[in-house]
Design a protein around this motif. Structure first.
Motif, PDB file in Angstrom:
ATOM      1  N   TYR A 277       0.816  -1.219   0.000  1.00 35.05           N
ATOM      2  CA  TYR A 277       0.000   0.000   0.000  1.00 35.05           C
ATOM      3  C   TYR A 277       0.852   1.273   0.000  1.00 35.05           C
ATOM      4  CZ  TYR A 277      -3.767  -3.184   1.316  1.00 35.05           C
ATOM      5  OH  TYR A 277      -4.668  -4.208   1.340  1.00 35.05           O
ATOM      6  N   ALA A 278       2.148   1.174   0.188  1.00 29.74           N
ATOM      7  CA  ALA A 278       3.004   2.357   0.374  1.00 29.74           C
ATOM      8  C   ALA A 278       2.919   3.335  -0.794  1.00 29.74           C
ATOM      9  CB  ALA A 278       4.454   1.941   0.613  1.00 29.74           C
ATOM     10  N   TYR A 279       2.987   2.844  -2.007  1.00 27.78           N
ATOM     11  CA  TYR A 279       2.964   3.749  -3.166  1.00 27.78           C
ATOM     12  C   TYR A 279       1.627   4.488  -3.265  1.00 27.78           C
ATOM     13  CZ  TYR A 279       3.265   5.513  -7.915  1.00 27.78           C
ATOM     14  OH  TYR A 279       3.255   6.334  -9.009  1.00 27.78           O
ATOM     15  N   ALA A 280       0.530   3.778  -3.060  1.00 33.04           N
ATOM     16  CA  ALA A 280      -0.791   4.432  -3.124  1.00 33.04           C
ATOM     17  C   ALA A 280      -0.925   5.480  -2.025  1.00 33.04           C
ATOM     18  CB  ALA A 280      -1.903   3.391  -3.008  1.00 33.04           C
ATOM     19  N   VAL A 281      -0.469   5.152  -0.824  1.00 28.15           N
ATOM     20  CA  VAL A 281      -0.537   6.107   0.289  1.00 28.15           C
ATOM     21  C   VAL A 281       0.292   7.345  -0.032  1.00 28.15           C
ATOM     22  CG1 VAL A 281       0.101   6.471   2.712  1.00 28.15           C
ATOM     23  CG2 VAL A 281      -1.084   4.366   2.028  1.00 28.15           C
ATOM     24  N   SER A 282       1.489   7.142  -0.560  1.00 29.90           N
ATOM     25  CA  SER A 282       2.358   8.259  -0.925  1.00 29.90           C
ATOM     26  C   SER A 282       1.718   9.130  -2.006  1.00 29.90           C
ATOM     27  CB  SER A 282       3.701   7.726  -1.429  1.00 29.90           C
ATOM     28  OG  SER A 282       4.490   8.778  -1.919  1.00 29.90           O
ATOM     29  N   THR A 283       1.131   8.499  -3.007  1.00 24.68           N
ATOM     30  CA  THR A 283       0.496   9.232  -4.098  1.00 24.68           C
ATOM     31  C   THR A 283      -0.691  10.052  -3.591  1.00 24.68           C
ATOM     32  OG1 THR A 283       1.216   7.558  -5.678  1.00 24.68           O
ATOM     33  CG2 THR A 283      -0.615   8.968  -6.359  1.00 24.68           C
ATOM     34  N   LEU A 284      -1.482   9.473  -2.707  1.00 32.70           N
ATOM     35  CA  LEU A 284      -2.608  10.214  -2.132  1.00 32.70           C
ATOM     36  C   LEU A 284      -2.123  11.397  -1.295  1.00 32.70           C
ATOM     37  CD1 LEU A 284      -4.814   7.150  -1.214  1.00 32.70           C
ATOM     38  CD2 LEU A 284      -5.418   8.954  -2.859  1.00 32.70           C
ATOM     39  N   ARG A 285      -1.064  11.202  -0.534  1.00 29.94           N
ATOM     40  CA  ARG A 285      -0.516  12.309   0.269  1.00 29.94           C
ATOM     41  C   ARG A 285      -0.003  13.432  -0.621  1.00 29.94           C
ATOM     42  NH1 ARG A 285       2.633  11.569   4.842  1.00 29.94           N
ATOM     43  NH2 ARG A 285       2.479  13.821   4.955  1.00 29.94           N
ATOM     44  N   LEU A 286       0.644  13.083  -1.745  1.00 32.20           N
ATOM     45  CA  LEU A 286       1.128  14.110  -2.670  1.00 32.20           C
ATOM     46  C   LEU A 286      -0.020  14.960  -3.207  1.00 32.20           C
ATOM     47  CD1 LEU A 286       3.799  12.078  -4.653  1.00 32.20           C
ATOM     48  CD2 LEU A 286       4.236  14.028  -3.134  1.00 32.20           C
ATOM     49  N   ARG A 287      -1.194  14.394  -3.241  1.00 37.22           N
ATOM     50  CA  ARG A 287      -2.382  15.108  -3.714  1.00 37.22           C
ATOM     51  C   ARG A 287      -3.180  15.713  -2.563  1.00 37.22           C
ATOM     52  NH1 ARG A 287      -0.425  11.902  -7.192  1.00 37.22           N
ATOM     53  NH2 ARG A 287      -0.773  12.107  -9.417  1.00 37.22           N
ATOM     54  N   GLN A 288      -2.547  15.824  -1.416  1.00 40.35           N
ATOM     55  CA  GLN A 288      -3.061  16.486  -0.213  1.00 40.35           C
ATOM     56  C   GLN A 288      -4.216  15.768   0.463  1.00 40.35           C
ATOM     57  OE1 GLN A 288      -3.631  20.611  -1.330  1.00 40.35           O
ATOM     58  NE2 GLN A 288      -1.477  21.021  -0.900  1.00 40.35           N
ATOM     59  N   TYR A 289      -4.237  14.443   0.350  1.00 42.42           N
ATOM     60  CA  TYR A 289      -5.179  13.650   1.150  1.00 42.42           C
ATOM     61  C   TYR A 289      -4.502  13.343   2.476  1.00 42.42           C
ATOM     62  CZ  TYR A 289      -8.242  13.125  -2.791  1.00 42.42           C
ATOM     63  OH  TYR A 289      -9.102  13.396  -3.821  1.00 42.42           O
TER      64      TYR A 289
END
Length: 146
Positions: free
Chosen positions: A108-120
């Motif tokens: 799940y690390a990549y998805a979590v990182s991608t969501l954080r980059l989009r300010q989630y």
């Protein structure tokens, strides 16, 4: 707030009561807003004991949507379904919004990182295990121990 629970890899102790677990998760979620979706993912065919059926009934009566993920000889079925559902939530709910992921799997690390980059805001609830991948924990906004 949407909650995605990898129940196969992050299940509570056998003597737990479903409604008590859900209330604890709900208390965490309400810090970040109101819950619009609460889903638990697992292969129901592997959870057929009377105690397991009672626990699932507790979850369902507490507002958790049970998502059956039959493996049918395939691996990582739950992971893939959660990843797609998290992205679908992000498409339907612009940031800032909160996603709570109950898991301990590095996939799940990549998805979590991608969501954080989009300010989630991504809250990670992890099981009590000594080897939770740092690559997963370091990507979350907040990490809560199970």
């Amino acid at each position: 707030v949407a909650i995605f629970w990898d129940y196969e890899n992050c299940s509570p102790p056998l003597n737990s009561q479903g409604h008590a677990i859900v209330n604890g998760i709900r208390r965490i979620a309400h810090v970040f807003g109101y819950v619009t979706s609460f889903k638990a993912y697992f292969d129901m065919s592997s959870q057929s004991s009377p105690k397991s059926v009672g626990f699932r009934s507790d979850l369902q009566s507490s507002g958790v949507s049970i998502i059956d993920c039959p493996h049918n000889g395939r691996k990582e079925v739950v992971d893939k379904m959660i990843l797609v559902d998290m992205i679908a939530f992000a498409v339907d709910n612009p940031s800032p919004a909160t996603i709570i992921l109950i898991a301990g799997d590095r996939d799940y690390a990549y998805a979590v990182s991608t969501l954080r980059l989009r300010q989630y805001n991504v809250v990670l609830i992890v099981p009590p295990a000594p080897n939770i991948p740092q690559s997963l924990e370091s990507q979350a906004s907040v990490v809560v121990d199970w």
